[in-house]
Design an enzyme around this catalytic site. Structure first.
Site, PDB file in Angstrom:
ATOM      1  N   ASP A 155       1.046  -1.238  -0.568  1.00  0.00           N
ATOM      2  CA  ASP A 155      -0.260   0.231  -0.340  1.00  0.00           C
ATOM      3  C   ASP A 155       1.024   0.821  -0.253  1.00  0.00           C
ATOM      4  O   ASP A 155       0.292   2.100   0.525  1.00  0.00           O
ATOM      5  CB  ASP A 155      -1.105  -0.092   1.409  1.00  0.00           C
ATOM      6  CG  ASP A 155      -2.530   0.852   1.555  1.00  0.00           C
ATOM      7  OD1 ASP A 155      -2.832   1.415  -0.307  1.00  0.00           O
ATOM      8  OD2 ASP A 155      -2.596   1.135   2.150  1.00  0.00           O
ATOM      9  N   LYS A 158       3.073   3.114  -5.914  1.00  0.00           N
ATOM     10  CA  LYS A 158       2.127   2.241  -6.731  1.00  0.00           C
ATOM     11  C   LYS A 158       3.070   1.418  -8.178  1.00  0.00           C
ATOM     12  O   LYS A 158       2.839   0.071  -8.018  1.00  0.00           O
ATOM     13  CB  LYS A 158       0.848   2.503  -7.546  1.00  0.00           C
ATOM     14  CG  LYS A 158      -0.133   3.183  -6.506  1.00  0.00           C
ATOM     15  CD  LYS A 158      -0.610   2.314  -5.355  1.00  0.00           C
ATOM     16  CE  LYS A 158      -1.014   3.036  -4.020  1.00  0.00           C
ATOM     17  NZ  LYS A 158      -1.267   1.976  -3.475  1.00  0.00           N
ATOM     18  N   ASP A 183      -3.402  -3.591  -2.492  1.00  0.00           N
ATOM     19  CA  ASP A 183      -4.461  -2.096  -2.165  1.00  0.00           C
ATOM     20  C   ASP A 183      -4.287  -1.411  -3.892  1.00  0.00           C
ATOM     21  O   ASP A 183      -3.361  -1.010  -4.331  1.00  0.00           O
ATOM     22  CB  ASP A 183      -4.139  -1.032  -0.951  1.00  0.00           C
ATOM     23  CG  ASP A 183      -5.322  -0.383  -0.839  1.00  0.00           C
ATOM     24  OD1 ASP A 183      -6.888  -0.812  -1.377  1.00  0.00           O
ATOM     25  OD2 ASP A 183      -5.134   0.516   0.074  1.00  0.00           O
ATOM     26  N   ASN A 184      -5.458  -0.596  -4.064  1.00  0.00           N
ATOM     27  CA  ASN A 184      -5.547  -0.017  -4.493  1.00  0.00           C
ATOM     28  C   ASN A 184      -4.869  -0.455  -6.898  1.00  0.00           C
ATOM     29  O   ASN A 184      -4.730   0.693  -7.031  1.00  0.00           O
ATOM     30  CB  ASN A 184      -4.436   1.399  -4.785  1.00  0.00           C
ATOM     31  CG  ASN A 184      -4.831   2.617  -3.236  1.00  0.00           C
ATOM     32  OD1 ASN A 184      -4.335   2.333  -2.121  1.00  0.00           O
ATOM     33  ND2 ASN A 184      -6.199   2.725  -2.820  1.00  0.00           N
ATOM     34  N   GLU A 213     -11.333   3.748  -0.734  1.00  0.00           N
ATOM     35  CA  GLU A 213     -11.546   4.247   0.969  1.00  0.00           C
ATOM     36  C   GLU A 213     -12.735   5.632   0.666  1.00  0.00           C
ATOM     37  O   GLU A 213     -12.166   6.473   0.052  1.00  0.00           O
ATOM     38  CB  GLU A 213      -9.939   3.995   1.390  1.00  0.00           C
ATOM     39  CG  GLU A 213      -9.326   5.535   1.377  1.00  0.00           C
ATOM     40  CD  GLU A 213      -8.051   4.599  -0.115  1.00  0.00           C
ATOM     41  OE1 GLU A 213      -6.798   5.013   0.147  1.00  0.00           O
ATOM     42  OE2 GLU A 213      -8.672   3.709  -0.659  1.00  0.00           O
TER      43      GLU A 213
END
Length: 236
Positions: A155, A158, A183-184, A213
């Site tokens: 997280d 990226k 995540d993401n 989120e």
């Protein structure tokens, strides 16, 4: 852009504080010291109603909880601590003998995270490291006596997901059955990482659809089981 840059800068100027500092104050005001669940709830409440922040959040957090409870990891690596929301959430569900190492590049965020971890009463279970993931991953075995990780939660930046995954492989920090939870992967997105874990014979990968989120923007978590350096065909 509005939440993550413009509003943050405006509030920084008005309050004379940073977003992590405001989150810390919300935790200290609205949670019970020594209660990890109340810390998580206080951050969720603040980020839903006061100011958006880049935590994994309550909706995807339930997915993270389920993965941790099913896997029961003893060694966990988190890449990207920020204000320790997911750090606290994960550590609270770990077995007593487990250890979580969390890496944060930003020293100011790490200082706030350390205070929140201590407030939650989890400082004995969590090792917070300040620095770049690319510098620290090769040192984890020597510095902390870690042989392999059962769970890695990605997280952070990226564009570091893929190179850090390959670095974890190269350093022998993944064992067959280890889980990478990223995540993401949709927003803002990690297309090179997804292409790798979904097509490499080293992983069996699946996607958990969710939302960014505290918003209704599409997002999700990629759950990838490491099969070994030989591996077999990946499944989506």
């Amino acid at each position: 852009m509005w939440h993550d840059v413009l509003l943050e800068k405006l509030l920084d100027r008005i309050t004379g504080s940073t977003r992590p500092q405001r989150i810390l104050r919300a935790v200290q005001k609205n949670s019970t010291r020594g209660s990890p669940c109340s810390v998580v709830n206080a951050i969720d409440d603040y980020c839903k109603h006061k100011e958006w922040a880049m935590n994994v959040g309550d909706e995807k957090g339930i997915i993270v909880d389920d993965v941790v409870l099913e896997l029961k990891p003893i060694t966990v690596l988190e890449l990207g601590t920020y204000c320790a929301y997911s750090t606290v959430r994960i550590a609270n569900l770990l077995p007593p003998e487990a250890k979580l190492i969390t890496l944060e590049f930003n020293a100011e965020s790490a200082a706030i995270a350390r205070e929140i971890i201590t407030w939650a009463g989890l400082e004995e279970k969590i090792q917070l490291i300040i620095g770049a993931s690319g510098d620290w991953i090769p040192r984890l075995k020597e510095e902390f006596g870690i042989e392999t990780f059962d769970l890695v939660f990605l997280d952070h930046w990226k564009d570091r997901y893929l190179p850090d995954t390959k670095l974890l492989e190269k350093c022998g920090l993944l064992k067959p059955g280890a889980v990478l939870l990223a995540d993401n992967v949709i927003c803002p997105g990690t297309p090179d990482y997804l292409d790798y874990v979904r097509n490499s014979p080293r992983y069996k990968s699946k996607f958990y659809r969710s939302h960014l989120e505290y918003t209704q923007e599409e997002d999700g978590l990629e759950h990838s089981v490491f099969l070994g350096m030989a591996g077999r065909g990946a499944e989506e």
